[in-house]
Design a protein around this motif. Structure first.
Motif, mmCIF file in Angstrom:
data_model
loop_
_atom_site.group_PDB
_atom_site.id
_atom_site.type_symbol
_atom_site.label_atom_id
_atom_site.label_comp_id
_atom_site.label_asym_id
_atom_site.label_seq_id
_atom_site.Cartn_x
_atom_site.Cartn_y
_atom_site.Cartn_z
ATOM 1 N N GLY A 12 0.654 -1.606 -0.669
ATOM 2 C CA GLY A 12 -0.104 -0.100 -0.370
ATOM 3 C C GLY A 12 0.897 1.469 -0.076
ATOM 4 O O GLY A 12 0.714 2.322 0.087
ATOM 5 N N ARG A 118 -6.230 3.296 -3.294
ATOM 6 C CA ARG A 118 -7.077 2.826 -2.519
ATOM 7 C C ARG A 118 -8.550 3.386 -2.767
ATOM 8 O O ARG A 118 -9.186 2.703 -2.713
ATOM 9 C CB ARG A 118 -6.448 2.672 -1.414
ATOM 10 N N TYR A 142 -8.304 -0.762 6.240
ATOM 11 C CA TYR A 142 -7.452 -0.022 6.305
ATOM 12 C C TYR A 142 -6.615 0.286 7.420
ATOM 13 O O TYR A 142 -8.227 0.626 8.334
ATOM 14 C CB TYR A 142 -6.917 0.753 4.850
#
Length: 409
Positions: A12, A118, A142
């Protein structure tokens, strides 16, 4: 979850260029990981503004030749061009994107394009599956992190995988423009990258925790057209307000939204004229967006520089108080502990000796700076001889993350 190629980079986060030459080109060789200057042709800026149907009243402007992303004029904010390419962002912001920025107290310029992917993937995945996206559900997947002066989101352990992140987006810091701050309808907070980030413990989505779990499926990241973003309720501003979209299979039959992401889908999104008395799609989805106030957009802007001067600085020391309202900050320094390995204690406690000599002397510089510290100092008396040099060894003070148990949303 796939293992990242670099063990120092969590999934990420956007990896930096691997070669020294690439790093110098990307970062401009600035101390502390500063931002590189603009390297983006003006015609590409105009093409982008046309392609994403940027409203004229939002005041998008091309930077000066020597500008970096931190050189926004007063009354403007920096937008990374890749936000509007592979990231699928459009203006006005959707309610979901604005809610994410406000929940985490982030400035939109503090997100890299890699991170915006994302956020946007989460929204179009949920909308394609007929699930209303919320910050509460986003947090199930997340965790907020910091990477190289920008805020990031890594996938939470044991959470279902929504997409395979791209390997990286290079040179994005050299492609940017400015837009009126009033066009970004969220309460933007320029958050200090040295803030302590709470590690949240949240129940991951499952059939026991959320009712929409049976509908969940992985929808891989991909670049979407304006029409696809429109049908997904993530874009507003089509030329005709008397039109509506529909997803059709190749056979002509209506299809569900998620089908546009199926590799085997051979149909298309058709734009149809509304029937008499039928409400146009723009009016139907209007409440899904944060629409800028026209009066705010027309308000004369102040002169001078903006307040993104610490943008992209991994050693940012703080932000203006007027912007930092509501932020929980810590005053820890990354390096404060030293072990004296010299056979003499003669220079300890010398005024102006800094952290190495006096521990936590007021006015001493943070020990994380690249500039080599000088422990050798003159005493206060004029003409006094230099003190012997102390040999010190710096020890990194490891800060344990705070943990908060958050109730299920």
């Amino acid at each position: 979850m796939a293992e990242p190629s670099n063990p120092d980079i969590a999934e990420g986060e956007n990896p930096e260029p691997s070669s020294p030459a690439a790093t110098k080109e990307e970062e401009g060789g600035a101390p502390g990981g500063g931002l590189p200057v603009l390297r983006w042709p003006k015609y590409s800026f105009y093409h982008l503004i046309f392609e994403v149907q940027m409203p004229h009243e939002y005041g998008a402007v091309y930077p000066q030749e020597s500008d970096t992303g931190a050189d926004d004029p007063a009354g403007y904010v920096t937008m990374w061009a890749d936000f509007f390419g592979d990231c699928n962002l459009r203006l006005p912001l959707t309610v979901f994107v604005a809610d994410v920025l406000e929940w985490y107290k982030l400035h939109i310029s503090q997100l890299s394009p890699f991170v915006m992917i994302r956020v946007q993937n989460f929204e179009y995945t949920f909308r394609a599956l007929g699930i209303e996206p919320t910050v509460g559900d986003f947090r199930r997947f997340y965790q907020l992190t910091v990477s190289l002066g920008f805020f990031s989101f890594r996938q939470r352990d044991s959470s279902p995988k929504l997409m395979t992140p791209p390997k990286g987006i290079t040179k994005w810091k050299t492609k940017f423009f400015y837009i009126k701050a009033a066009a970004v309808t969220a309460q933007l907070t320029f958050r200090n990258v040295t803030d302590t980030i709470i590690t949240e413990t949240i129940v991951v989505p499952s059939v026991k925790s959320v009712d929409w779990f049976p509908r969940l499926r992985t929808i891989e990241w991909q670049r979407l057209s304006n029409t696809q973003l429109w049908v997904l309720r993530m874009m507003l501003g089509r030329a005709s307000r008397k039109a509506r979209p529909v997803v059709r299979e190749k056979s002509g039959e209506d299809a569900t939204l998620w089908r546009i992401f199926d590799p085997e889908f051979e149909g298309k999104v058709e734009v149809l004229a509304c029937e008499e008395g039928e409400e146009g799609f723009n009016l139907t989805i209007h409440n899904n967006f944060r629409i800028p106030d026209r009066d705010a957009l027309q308000t004369p802007l102040p002169q001078g520089k903006g307040d993104l001067g610490a943008l992209g600085d991994p050693d940012a020391k703080g932000v203006p108080k007027k912007q930092a309202t509501g932020i929980s900050r810590t005053s820890f320094r990354r390096y404060t502990d030293y072990v004296v390995v010299s056979d003499t204690l003669e220079a300890l406690g010398v005024p102006g000796g800094g952290a190495a000599a006096a521990g936590s002397s007021a006015g001493s510089k943070p020990a994380g700076e690249k500039k080599k510290r000088k422990v050798e100092e003159k005493a206060a008396g004029a003409g006094e001889k230099k003190r012997p040099r102390l040999q010190t060894k710096r020890i990194t003070a490891v800060s344990q993350p705070k943990t908060a148990v958050v109730a299920e949303s």
